[in-house]
Design an enzyme around this catalytic site. Structure first.
Site, PDB file in Angstrom:
ATOM      1  N   ASP A 141      10.338  -2.363  29.018  1.00  0.00           N
ATOM      2  CA  ASP A 141      11.467  -3.282  29.235  1.00  0.00           C
ATOM      3  C   ASP A 141      11.030  -4.698  28.878  1.00  0.00           C
ATOM      4  O   ASP A 141      10.020  -5.186  29.401  1.00  0.00           O
ATOM      5  CB  ASP A 141      11.909  -3.217  30.694  1.00  0.00           C
ATOM      6  CG  ASP A 141      12.349  -1.811  31.069  1.00  0.00           C
ATOM      7  OD1 ASP A 141      13.480  -1.439  30.748  1.00  0.00           O
ATOM      8  OD2 ASP A 141      11.531  -1.077  31.673  1.00  0.00           O
ATOM      9  N   THR A 214      11.311   6.517  19.096  1.00  0.00           N
ATOM     10  CA  THR A 214      11.769   6.809  20.462  1.00  0.00           C
ATOM     11  C   THR A 214      13.269   6.509  20.578  1.00  0.00           C
ATOM     12  O   THR A 214      13.859   5.853  19.725  1.00  0.00           O
ATOM     13  CB  THR A 214      11.016   5.971  21.509  1.00  0.00           C
ATOM     14  OG1 THR A 214      11.482   4.622  21.426  1.00  0.00           O
ATOM     15  CG2 THR A 214       9.516   6.006  21.304  1.00  0.00           C
ATOM     16  N   LYS A 215      13.844   6.971  21.675  1.00  0.00           N
ATOM     17  CA  LYS A 215      15.280   6.765  21.907  1.00  0.00           C
ATOM     18  C   LYS A 215      15.598   5.267  21.945  1.00  0.00           C
ATOM     19  O   LYS A 215      16.557   4.789  21.343  1.00  0.00           O
ATOM     20  CB  LYS A 215      15.657   7.416  23.246  1.00  0.00           C
ATOM     21  CG  LYS A 215      17.119   7.331  23.567  1.00  0.00           C
ATOM     22  CD  LYS A 215      17.413   8.091  24.845  1.00  0.00           C
ATOM     23  CE  LYS A 215      18.875   7.948  25.215  1.00  0.00           C
ATOM     24  NZ  LYS A 215      19.167   8.554  26.507  1.00  0.00           N
TER      25      LYS A 215
HETATM   26  C1  LIG Z   1      13.051   0.335  27.690  1.00  0.00           C
HETATM   27  S1  LIG Z   1      12.636   1.885  28.314  1.00  0.00           S
HETATM   28  C2  LIG Z   1      11.766   2.667  26.970  1.00  0.00           C
HETATM   29  C3  LIG Z   1      11.649   4.147  27.178  1.00  0.00           C
HETATM   30  C4  LIG Z   1      10.885   4.893  26.066  1.00  0.00           C
HETATM   31  N1  LIG Z   1       9.504   4.509  25.991  1.00  0.00           N
HETATM   32  C5  LIG Z   1      11.561   4.697  24.732  1.00  0.00           C
HETATM   33  O1  LIG Z   1      10.988   3.998  23.875  1.00  0.00           O
HETATM   34  O2  LIG Z   1      12.666   5.259  24.543  1.00  0.00           O
HETATM   35  C6  LIG Z   1      11.315   1.502  29.425  1.00  0.00           C
HETATM   36  C7  LIG Z   1      11.059   2.626  30.425  1.00  0.00           C
HETATM   37  O3  LIG Z   1       9.922   2.296  31.205  1.00  0.00           O
HETATM   38  C8  LIG Z   1      10.133   2.752  32.533  1.00  0.00           C
HETATM   39  N2  LIG Z   1       9.247   1.956  33.388  1.00  0.00           N
HETATM   40  C9  LIG Z   1       9.214   0.611  33.484  1.00  0.00           C
HETATM   41  N3  LIG Z   1       8.253   0.222  34.328  1.00  0.00           N
HETATM   42  C10 LIG Z   1       7.653   1.353  34.783  1.00  0.00           C
HETATM   43  C11 LIG Z   1       6.604   1.600  35.693  1.00  0.00           C
HETATM   44  N4  LIG Z   1       5.954   0.591  36.303  1.00  0.00           N
HETATM   45  N5  LIG Z   1       6.253   2.863  35.937  1.00  0.00           N
HETATM   46  C12 LIG Z   1       6.898   3.893  35.319  1.00  0.00           C
HETATM   47  N6  LIG Z   1       7.918   3.727  34.442  1.00  0.00           N
HETATM   48  C13 LIG Z   1       8.290   2.464  34.176  1.00  0.00           C
HETATM   49  C14 LIG Z   1      11.620   2.513  32.762  1.00  0.00           C
HETATM   50  O4  LIG Z   1      12.132   3.350  33.775  1.00  0.00           O
HETATM   51  C15 LIG Z   1      12.210   2.843  31.396  1.00  0.00           C
HETATM   52  O5  LIG Z   1      12.627   4.183  31.307  1.00  0.00           O
END
Ligand SMILES: C[S@@+](CC[C@H](N)C(=O)[O-])C[C@H]1O[C@@H](n2cnc3c(N)ncnc32)[C@H](O)[C@@H]1O
Length: 236
Positions: A141, A214-215
């Site tokens: 994020d 990735t998505k």
């Molecule tokens: C912007 S999304 C990207 C997801 C994936 N990597 C993609 O490229 O499609 C970021 C993901 O990181 C997860 N996330 C953020 N901080 C995290 C943490 N401290 N531990 C586990 N998951 C985390 C969020 O729930 C989210 O699904």
């Protein structure tokens, strides 16, 4: 709509600043069933205790951790392509974890385990020094507003923690489509005494051919965003 769910027992309340907001996103029936039925095969519960990964995977193999795997498609693709390695995925978003379990079952993976918890706490409390050979953090994020920069997962202290869990010459691979975050990552990582850039100083690497789209990346591409890839090597 997003909301912070403080009643979720899987997420401890101790850390005030987290890199995620727990979304109550819609979960499909198939994902919900997968969480129930496939968890014994693929899931690891967070207990706050150290995990013995050799005995969990029943072998000693190089290990990759993916933090924030989203729907897990990319993680399952690389795990299927590398049966000689073991993979641990950590994600807090429940529907994403359910989706990943379904994909893992479909690919008949034997080398993947999944946790639904804050990755920062897992790294601190449940992984041992040098437990990992590779860490993937793809499209974390971006927290674009200045007041939210403190929520970005890439911070000096977190990079230091990663440095203790990744073994010498292991790799930290990152990607983002948010240009200011890409520069932030380079700045933070370049000042770390644990890692050195696999590219020239203060440069990005060429997108690795085997990194699946990735998505989240696909969404960015539709909006015209460019992805930046980074690769850092754990110093000896
Ligand atoms: C912007 S999304 C990207 C997801 C994936 N990597 C993609 O490229 O499609 C970021 C993901 O990181 C997860 N996330 C953020 N901080 C995290 C943490 N401290 N531990 C586990 N998951 C985390 C969020 O729930 C989210 O699904």
């Amino acid at each position: 709509m997003t909301s912070q769910n403080h009643s979720d027992p899987l997420i401890s309340r101790r850390r005030a600043i987290r890199s995620f907001v727990l979304r109550q996103g819609r979960i499909t029936l198939a994902q919900s069933k997968a969480l129930e039925q496939l968890w014994p095969a693929y899931g690891l519960n967070f207990t706050g205790q150290i995990l013995d990964l050799d005995s969990i995977f029943q072998r000693q193999a190089p290990r990759t951790l993916e933090i924030g795997f989203g729907d897990g498609e990319s993680l399952v693709t690389v795990a299927a392509a590398h049966p000689e390695r073991d993979y641990l995925g950590i994600e807090v978003h429940e529907p994403g974890v359910g989706h990943c379990l379904l994909a893992a079952q479909q690919a008949e993976l034997k080398n993947l385990k999944v946790m639904r918890h804050d990755a920062v706490e897992v790294l601190k409390q449940s992984l041992k020094p040098n437990d990992l050979d590779e860490v993937l953090i793809y499209f974390p994020d971006p927290w674009p507003k200045t007041k939210h920069h403190k929520r970005r997962i890439i911070q000096t202290e977190f990079v230091q923690l990663l440095g203790t869990r990744i073994q010498a010459l292991g790799r930290l691979r990152l990607a983002t489509d948010w240009a200011p975050y890409a520069d932030w990552m380079l700045d933070v990582l370049s000042t770390s005494d644990c890692f050195e850039n696999a590219a020239a100083d203060h440069r990005f690497v060429t997108r690795p051919a085997e990194r699946p789209v990735t998505k989240f990346e696909r969404r960015g591409l539709r909006l015209g965003h460019l992805s930046h890839d980074l690769e850092f090597i754990r110093k000896t």
